[in-house]
Design an enzyme around this catalytic site. Structure first.
Site, PDB file in Angstrom:
ATOM      1  N   GLU A   1       0.898  -1.082  -0.033  1.00 12.09           N
ATOM      2  CA  GLU A   1       0.031   0.135  -0.035  1.00 12.09           C
ATOM      3  C   GLU A   1       1.015   1.284   0.033  1.00 12.09           C
ATOM      4  OE1 GLU A   1      -2.497  -1.237   3.197  1.00 12.09           O
ATOM      5  OE2 GLU A   1      -4.216  -0.838   1.919  1.00 12.09           O
TER       6      GLU A   1
ATOM      7  N   GLU B   1      -4.264  -8.829   3.585  1.00 12.45           N
ATOM      8  CA  GLU B   1      -5.120  -8.692   4.368  1.00 12.45           C
ATOM      9  C   GLU B   1      -6.387  -9.599   4.629  1.00 12.45           C
ATOM     10  OE1 GLU B   1      -3.858  -6.599   2.336  1.00 12.45           O
ATOM     11  OE2 GLU B   1      -2.871  -4.822   3.603  1.00 12.45           O
TER      12      GLU B   1
END
Ligand code: NAI
Length: 702
Positions: A109, A129
């Site tokens: 990210e 995730e």
């Protein structure tokens, strides 16, 4: 921070007119509070300097491999990752992420917040995730679709797949594949990328590429199917799709809100428990010996298991000598190995070149002497003690000193096998699951005399094959098969008491098992357990409850799928309730004078899981498993226990003492013993404590 300084984990240097921010937080540069603070300070410093751009790079063997997973279970400490990414976007200079090793989760990210991404060929990138019960929380669901499109983003976010750099380049996840490895050259590649495109390019401002609605639908359906109805999967899909319709700022805020809720959800805690349990399971407390070097593996027995194990070892890249007992079986095995490789090529799983390379590593022979140069020899011959002992004697005479002798036995006593050799210290069990090249679990069996270095080597071997190791002591069925047998026995009690096989299987799959126990039995073949029961008949305790139904099914020639009938009938491959089975069950009940009664799905589940917990408590008490969490890892990786529950023991630690006591009672009554043999509460006490700590941390008290 001023130029050429650092806060211990992040440093900023100016090199040839570029700012170089290096993250150095061993072992994997996990994104901790100190890392986030350091990056923010470095960015603030470099923003005011006259540089042409900024390169962010990881020291050591990786970029940022992910966030510190422990942080997710407690109130997050500022500065938070979205703030760091916003600072990268607001930096007046173009910023390039120069990636080697892994850029996963928060690490990827952060890279998505940069203007450019270069990566070495060995790098992997992804957003795992969802596999931890959450969704990306720092823009992954919004920035990734702008690079790869909605359908691909759904697949990547929902699977958590680690994408190799070359594929990442094709998909658009990185801008440049830097054909370099050392850190310095990678920094130069980052600088070169900025020089080639010296502009700011905020991903959040880019349009999402137009989506093909059919491709999105397909990706969504596949993700939901794989996601087994878990709420975070549908949330991840929804968030990725928001990138098309909402302004980035609003969608990012929504993503953060969902992430904040999900990171403290039951699923997320359970999956974090498993994450750490999986790592703990590969260690033996008190053992720290270096592994032996394994250059060549020997396998004896080229049947179902021998071939599967052989495929797994070849795929990992080690040469194998595979021994069958005579020229005919040798040729049959060699042909089967070739056909399996050809099959993998025609299904597109591997290239013809890779298949050829693997076959070049393989020698098939019927001469046991050919194993003389092997460092580890594993037997997968018939499940018969006399045959295995004979083989161990012969191998002991042939193998070089120090070579490890391993058995893939499912149930037999490996101590007994070791006793016929002159090297009991070098004997271990390596219990693979079928198909051995697919199933992740590998029970490493420690005999009473296995040496530290043999065990260290066995654990190294498991890791080399990319298997999940769990260490077991010698016991009938080790950890997994022993607990599974108790579960299957309980399923049979339920049927004798009044449930149908369909009722039991349905209750199991509704709990979350991949398949019910009777569907599993039919698939693997009822004759295997039947043969074992016949062998054990003479020594069976006549006072224990024994269900005749599976024996009667086998006597009627119903071995399961392979005979088109077992507990179920198989019509065109589809399982249907069977009138013949129903009659056998009715006869078995009548023979014992049992009046069938209705058993609710909840009661079925309680008794099935209660049986698992009871046997697990015994396995722990007897020292067969080292720690409670090893049992969770075993059941999840080898027996289809639902992963999102964290395994049976983690699941149990979330139930009240009252309901656990009820479950134990049900098991005891069914077994006819009147008492349960294992103390479930004792066993799950450490996990209950871990949960209490979690509750305190969630509230910010610790
Ligand atoms: P299998 O019957 O398919 O294969 C056994 C092979 O060993 C046969 O090809 C046979 O020709 C060969 N063989 C027998 N004696 C030999 C000798 N002295 N020298 C060389 N080759 C010899 O059996 P399977 O299913 O592969 O099982 C092998 C072992 O693995 C057993 O101990 C079994 O309990 C264990 N196991 C089986 C699992 C399964 O799902 N089938 C799972 C885990 C363990």
């Amino acid at each position: 921070m001023t130029t050429d300084q650092n806060n211990g984990v992040v440093s900023l240097k100016i090199r040839a007119g570029f700012g170089i921010i290096t993250i150095d937080n061993p072992p994997v540069n996990a994104g901790s509070t100190a890392v986030r603070t350091g990056i923010l300070e470095a960015l603030a410093d470099v923003s005011s300097q006259d540089v042409q751009g900024v390169v962010i790079v990881g020291a050591g063997r990786t970029f940022i491999a992910g966030s510190d997973i422990r942080e997710f279970g407690a109130p997050l400490v500022p500065p938070k990752l979205p703030q760091v990414i916003a600072a990268i976007e607001d930096c007046p200079h173009p910023v390039c992420a120069a990636i080697h090793g892994a850029a996963l989760g928060g690490g990827f990210e952060l890279a998505l917040g940069c203007d450019l991404r270069v990566a070495t060929p060995d790098a992997v990138l992804g957003l795992p995730e969802v596999t931890l019960g959450m969704v990306p929380g720092a823009g992954g669901s919004q920035r990734l679709p702008r690079l790869v499109g909605i359908d691909t983003a759904i697949s990547l976010v929902c699977s958590g797949r680690r994408v190799p750099a070359s594929e990442a380049k094709t998909l658009g996840m990185i801008d440049t594949l830097a054909d370099t490895t050392p850190e310095d050259a990678l920094v130069s590649a980052g600088i070169a990328a900025i020089q080639a495109a010296p502009v700011k390019r905020k991903l959040r401002d880019l349009p999402v590429p137009p989506a093909d609605p059919q491709a999105v639908k397909t990706a969504e359906a596949a993700a939901l199917r794989r996601g087994k109805g878990r709420p975070n999967v549908s949330e991840a899909i929804r968030l990725v799709k928001l990138s098309e319709t909402l302004p980035a700022q609003e969608a990012l805020a929504q993503e953060r809100g969902v992430f904040q809720n999900l990171r403290v959800s039951e699923d997320a805690f359970a999956l974090r428990h498993l994450f750490f349990a999986e790592r703990a399971a590969t260690r033996i407390d008190g053992i720290d010996a270096p592994p032996n070097t394994i250059k060549r593996v020997g396998l004896v027995g080229g049947g179902t298991m021998g071939q599967g194990i052989c495929r797994a070892v070849l795929a990992a890249g080690l040469p194998v000598t595979l021994i069958e007992r005579d020229p005919d079986s040798r040729d049959r095995t060699a042909l089967a190995m070739q056909q399996a490789m050809d099959g993998a090529v025609s299904k597109g799983r591997i290239t013809a070149q890779v298949a050829q390379h693997r076959m070049d590593l393989l020698t098939v022979s019927d001469q046991i002497q050919d194993l003389a140069d092997c460092d580890l020899v594993l037997e997968a011959v018939f499940e018969d003690m006399a045959i295995k002992k004979d083989l161990f004697r012969s191998l002991d005479a042939i193998l070089k000193p120090g070579a490890i002798l391993a058995s893939n036995t499912s149930y037999l006593d490996i101590d007994d096998m070791a006793s016929v050799t002159s090297r009991p210290g070098n004997v271990v069990g390596l219990h693979f699951f079928s198909p051995a090249d697919v199933m992740k679990l590998l029970e490493v069996v420690r005999t009473s005399s296995s040496s530290q270095s043999s065990l260290a080597t066995a654990l190294w071997f498991a890791k080399f094959l990319n298997k999940q190791a769990v260490v077991s002591r010698v016991a009938e069925g080790f950890i997994g098969n022993r607990i599974y047998s108790a579960y299957r026995r309980q399923a049979e009690f339920l049927v004798e008491d009044g449930a149908t096989p369909e009722d039991v299987d349905k209750a199991a799959t509704e709990f979350g098992f991949a398949m019910g126990p009777f569907a599993v039995g039919d698939m693997s073949g009822l004759d295997i357990a039947w043969n074992m029961r016949k062998r054990q008949a003479a020594t069976r305790n006549p006072d224990t409850r024994y269900v005749d139904i599976p024996d009667w099914l086998c006597e009627a020639g119903r071995f399961g799928r392979k005979t088109k009938g077992g507990y179920y009938d198989y019509i065109n491959g589809k399982a249907q309730p069977s009138a013949i089975t129903a009659k056998i069950i009715a006869d078995a009940r009548a023979a014992k004078g049992i009046t069938p009664r209705k058993i609710s799905p909840k009661a079925i589940q309680d008794r099935l899981i209660g049986a698992i917990l009871n046997e697990a408590a015994l396995v722990l008490k007897e020292g067969i498993a080292q720690r409670p969490s090893d049992i969770d890892v075993t059941l999840v990786h080898g027996y289809g226990f639902p992963r999102w529950t964290g395994g049976p023991l983690w699941w149990a630690s979330g139930q009240t003492q009252h309901s656990i006591a009820d479950m134990s009672d049900g098991v005891a009554v069914a077994a006819g013993t009147g008492h349960v043999s294992g103390d479930i509460e004792d066993m799950i006490a450490p996990l209950r404590e871990a949960r209490q700590d979690i509750d305190k941390r969630k509230l910010g008290h610790a």
